[in-house]
Design a protein around this motif. Structure first.
Motif, PDB file in Angstrom:
ATOM      1  N   MET A   1       0.850  -1.171   0.000  1.00 51.98           N
ATOM      2  CA  MET A   1       0.000   0.000   0.000  1.00 51.98           C
ATOM      3  C   MET A   1       0.901   1.241   0.000  1.00 51.98           C
ATOM      4  SD  MET A   1      -3.219   1.075   2.450  1.00 51.98           S
ATOM      5  CE  MET A   1      -3.120  -0.444   3.302  1.00 51.98           C
ATOM      6  N   THR A   2       0.591   2.177  -0.856  1.00 48.10           N
ATOM      7  CA  THR A   2       1.396   3.387  -0.944  1.00 48.10           C
ATOM      8  C   THR A   2       1.014   4.366   0.160  1.00 48.10           C
ATOM      9  OG1 THR A   2      -0.139   4.512  -2.413  1.00 48.10           O
ATOM     10  CG2 THR A   2       1.545   3.134  -3.455  1.00 48.10           C
ATOM     11  N   LEU A   3       1.853   5.365   0.329  1.00 48.94           N
ATOM     12  CA  LEU A   3       1.615   6.374   1.352  1.00 48.94           C
ATOM     13  C   LEU A   3       0.331   7.141   1.069  1.00 48.94           C
ATOM     14  CD1 LEU A   3       2.659   7.866   3.849  1.00 48.94           C
ATOM     15  CD2 LEU A   3       3.919   9.374   2.311  1.00 48.94           C
ATOM     16  N   LYS A   4       0.078   7.422  -0.202  1.00 48.32           N
ATOM     17  CA  LYS A   4      -1.128   8.159  -0.591  1.00 48.32           C
ATOM     18  C   LYS A   4      -2.389   7.371  -0.241  1.00 48.32           C
ATOM     19  CE  LYS A   4      -3.096  10.642  -4.504  1.00 48.32           C
ATOM     20  NZ  LYS A   4      -2.931  11.009  -5.906  1.00 48.32           N
ATOM     21  N   GLU A   5      -2.390   6.061  -0.524  1.00 49.61           N
ATOM     22  CA  GLU A   5      -3.547   5.213  -0.203  1.00 49.61           C
ATOM     23  C   GLU A   5      -3.746   5.117   1.301  1.00 49.61           C
ATOM     24  OE1 GLU A   5      -2.464   1.585  -2.077  1.00 49.61           O
ATOM     25  OE2 GLU A   5      -3.331   2.143  -4.015  1.00 49.61           O
ATOM     26  N   CYS A   6      -2.666   5.034   2.045  1.00 46.03           N
ATOM     27  CA  CYS A   6      -2.741   4.932   3.505  1.00 46.03           C
ATOM     28  C   CYS A   6      -3.355   6.198   4.104  1.00 46.03           C
ATOM     29  CB  CYS A   6      -1.351   4.681   4.065  1.00 46.03           C
ATOM     30  SG  CYS A   6      -1.325   4.337   5.826  1.00 46.03           S
ATOM     31  N   LYS A   7      -2.916   7.354   3.618  1.00 49.96           N
ATOM     32  CA  LYS A   7      -3.465   8.619   4.122  1.00 49.96           C
ATOM     33  C   LYS A   7      -4.933   8.763   3.756  1.00 49.96           C
ATOM     34  CE  LYS A   7       0.716  11.247   4.492  1.00 49.96           C
ATOM     35  NZ  LYS A   7       0.832  12.213   5.540  1.00 49.96           N
ATOM     36  N   LYS A   8      -5.317   8.281   2.575  1.00 49.45           N
ATOM     37  CA  LYS A   8      -6.716   8.341   2.146  1.00 49.45           C
ATOM     38  C   LYS A   8      -7.593   7.484   3.059  1.00 49.45           C
ATOM     39  CE  LYS A   8      -9.517   7.954  -2.001  1.00 49.45           C
ATOM     40  NZ  LYS A   8      -9.534   7.627  -3.431  1.00 49.45           N
ATOM     41  N   GLU A   9      -7.106   6.304   3.427  1.00 46.39           N
ATOM     42  CA  GLU A   9      -7.849   5.432   4.332  1.00 46.39           C
ATOM     43  C   GLU A   9      -7.976   6.063   5.716  1.00 46.39           C
ATOM     44  OE1 GLU A   9      -6.328   1.480   4.477  1.00 46.39           O
ATOM     45  OE2 GLU A   9      -6.693   1.127   2.345  1.00 46.39           O
ATOM     46  N   GLU A  10      -6.909   6.667   6.200  1.00 49.11           N
ATOM     47  CA  GLU A  10      -6.955   7.318   7.509  1.00 49.11           C
ATOM     48  C   GLU A  10      -7.961   8.465   7.508  1.00 49.11           C
ATOM     49  OE1 GLU A  10      -3.019   8.551   8.566  1.00 49.11           O
ATOM     50  OE2 GLU A  10      -2.291   6.488   8.721  1.00 49.11           O
ATOM     51  N   LYS A  11      -7.998   9.232   6.433  1.00 51.03           N
ATOM     52  CA  LYS A  11      -8.938  10.340   6.329  1.00 51.03           C
ATOM     53  C   LYS A  11     -10.373   9.827   6.324  1.00 51.03           C
ATOM     54  CE  LYS A  11     -10.232  14.282   3.515  1.00 51.03           C
ATOM     55  NZ  LYS A  11     -10.026  15.011   2.265  1.00 51.03           N
ATOM     56  N   ALA A  12     -10.626   8.740   5.570  1.00 47.02           N
ATOM     57  CA  ALA A  12     -11.963   8.153   5.524  1.00 47.02           C
ATOM     58  C   ALA A  12     -12.383   7.655   6.902  1.00 47.02           C
ATOM     59  CB  ALA A  12     -12.005   7.018   4.506  1.00 47.02           C
ATOM     60  N   ASP A  13     -11.454   7.063   7.639  1.00 48.89           N
ATOM     61  CA  ASP A  13     -11.754   6.584   8.993  1.00 48.89           C
ATOM     62  C   ASP A  13     -12.081   7.739   9.937  1.00 48.89           C
ATOM     63  OD1 ASP A  13     -11.389   4.003   8.137  1.00 48.89           O
ATOM     64  OD2 ASP A  13      -9.395   3.765   9.041  1.00 48.89           O
ATOM     65  N   ARG A  14     -11.339   8.849   9.838  1.00 46.77           N
ATOM     66  CA  ARG A  14     -11.620  10.018  10.678  1.00 46.77           C
ATOM     67  C   ARG A  14     -12.992  10.611  10.365  1.00 46.77           C
ATOM     68  NH1 ARG A  14      -6.256  11.318   9.516  1.00 46.77           N
ATOM     69  NH2 ARG A  14      -6.931  12.902   8.013  1.00 46.77           N
TER      70      ARG A  14
END
Length: 86
Positions: A1-14
């Protein structure tokens, strides 16, 4: 998983935690498949769009009529219990 995908998932969770006033981390209780005989429903408001045979992650059983779920696009919304077989 790339850094961009990881940040997108974290944002969706927040956003999910803020929208549903969910405390703590998101834990998947189980996975359920939408009833293949159920009619497909368009989402809206707090309801998740449903497709026949789709696998959903169950986050919380809110009451007997609604279940809080997440689909493959990581969208978290409520699903009617009648669409998921027991």
């Amino acid at each position: 998983m790339t850094l961009k995908e990881c940040k997108k998932e974290e944002k969706a969770d927040r956003e999910f935690q803020k929208k549903f006033k969910f405390e703590g981390s998101i834990n998947i209780l189980t996975q359920m498949m939408v009833d293949p005989a159920a009619t497909e429903k368009r989402g809206g408001g707090k309801n998740l769009p449903l497709r026949r045979g789709e696998i959903l992650d169950v986050i919380q059983f809110t009451n007997q009529d609604q279940i809080l779920c997440r689909n493959s696009q990581r969208r978290c919304k409520s699903v009617g219990a009648e669409a998921l077989p027991a």
